[in-house]
Design a protein around this motif. Structure first.
Motif, mmCIF file in Angstrom:
data_model
loop_
_atom_site.group_PDB
_atom_site.id
_atom_site.type_symbol
_atom_site.label_atom_id
_atom_site.label_comp_id
_atom_site.label_asym_id
_atom_site.label_seq_id
_atom_site.Cartn_x
_atom_site.Cartn_y
_atom_site.Cartn_z
ATOM 1 N N UNK A 149 4.001 10.760 6.980
ATOM 2 C CA UNK A 149 2.541 9.660 6.409
ATOM 3 C C UNK A 149 2.652 10.836 4.838
ATOM 4 N N UNK A 150 3.154 11.963 5.220
ATOM 5 C CA UNK A 150 3.116 12.916 3.588
ATOM 6 C C UNK A 150 4.166 12.230 3.309
ATOM 7 N N UNK A 151 5.347 11.779 3.296
ATOM 8 C CA UNK A 151 6.551 11.508 2.723
ATOM 9 C C UNK A 151 5.934 9.489 1.717
ATOM 10 N N UNK A 152 5.338 8.952 2.755
ATOM 11 C CA UNK A 152 4.477 7.678 2.106
ATOM 12 C C UNK A 152 3.449 7.404 1.469
ATOM 13 N N UNK A 153 3.116 8.613 1.642
ATOM 14 C CA UNK A 153 1.530 8.716 0.371
ATOM 15 C C UNK A 153 2.350 9.441 -0.928
ATOM 16 N N UNK A 154 3.364 10.322 -0.863
ATOM 17 C CA UNK A 154 3.904 10.249 -2.280
ATOM 18 C C UNK A 154 4.335 9.691 -2.834
ATOM 19 N N UNK A 155 5.361 8.834 -1.728
ATOM 20 C CA UNK A 155 6.119 7.756 -2.926
ATOM 21 C C UNK A 155 5.461 6.841 -3.276
#
Length: 296
Positions: A149-155
């Motif tokens: 979730x964090x990686x997808x949100x950052x990207x």
């Protein structure tokens, strides 16, 4: 358009793969759940009200979390579809408030999935696993899910910033192009106004020169003509007075020639000097017309 492809792909592709990889007792119910998730996504895209879009996003998050609790972490991709959409569409605190809600809801859904016995979950076959293995699997799933979730949100956030910057550049380019067209139009109008102003100035100059020729040189030539007629009558009777009148006529003609030369000099273009009337040619024509011979 690529945004919608990725949004719908994160719903359809994982749902189909899950259906093919794991056996389900009731595939019709599972298919209905996926269709509902897809319907919420499509309905949200074609809704123009911001409040209704906000509510539909919440409903889609809750529905994806319910699917995670029912069918396991493989349904996490449906939650990523919602995340990808609102990171792009929402701005400011709304975006991160929605992300916090989704993060908490996903963790609650994963905890529910691994804490409730597998036999009570709809659509899944029972698996004989120990409580220890469930706990370790649930912990790993939570860690990986939060990280995803964090990686997808950052990207997605970086992508939204890039798209916003590109949109601002396109807007600036459109404004510059509009200003360029306005400047071109203003330039054309300025050229037209300059031509009109030049025409007015030329008309005024022609009027002034015409008035000068008529009022000054014209009247002087009329006076010279009248004096010439008077001289013709005076000379036989009074030679001295007739000679004086001839001198006055000569002076009048000289002044008229000076005024005519000055007026024509103002009207002559710069290229006239190279095409000036030659003095020898003038004397030749005078001698031919009057019989007066001149040495030059």
């Amino acid at each position: 358009m690529p945004m919608r492809f990725l949004q719908y792909g994160l719903i359809i592709v994982p749902a189909v793969l899950y259906l093919l990889m794991l056996p389900l007792e009731n595939e019709a119910v599972y298919t209905l759940y996926i269709i509902i998730a897809l319907g919420l996504s499509v309905w949200k895209d074609f809704n123009r009200s911001s409040t209704q879009q906000w509510l539909l996003l919440l409903a889609e998050i809750l529905w994806s979390c319910w699917l995670i609790a029912s069918y396991g972490p493989f349904m996490f991709f449906l939650s990523l579809s919602v995340l990808y959409v609102y990171i792009y569409r929402l701005v400011g605190s709304r975006r991160w408030l929605m992300f916090a809600i989704q993060l908490v809801a996903n963790n609650v859904a994963l905890h529910w999935h691994y804490s409730v016995p597998q036999a009570s979950q709809p659509g899944l076959t029972t698996l004989n696993t120990t409580a220890t293995s469930l706990l370790s699997t649930g912990t790993i799933a939570m860690v990986l899910g939060n990280l995803l979730l964090l990686i997808t949100a950052a990207l997605s956030w970086q992508g939204s910033r890039t798209a916003s910057s590109r949109g601002q550049l396109e807007q600036v380019y459109d404004e510059l192009r509009s200003k360029h067209y306005e400047l071109q139009e203003a330039r054309a109008q300025l050229l037209l106004f300059t031509k009109q102003l030049e025409g007015v100035a030329q008309a005024e100059e022609r009027t002034r020169i015409s008035r000068q020729l008529h009022d000054d040189i014209g009247h002087r030539l009329i006076r010279t003509k009248m004096m010439s007629e008077a001289t013709l009558l005076t000379l036989p009777l009074n030679m001295e007075q007739g000679t004086e009148m001839v001198r006055q006529i000569r002076d009048q003609l000289a002044d008229s020639m000076d005024d005519m030369r000055s007026t024509l000099h103002k009207l002559q273009p710069k290229s006239y000097a190279s095409e000036a009337y030659a003095l020898d040619r003038l004397l030749e024509e005078v001698g031919r017309d009057t019989g007066v011979k001149t040495n030059y």
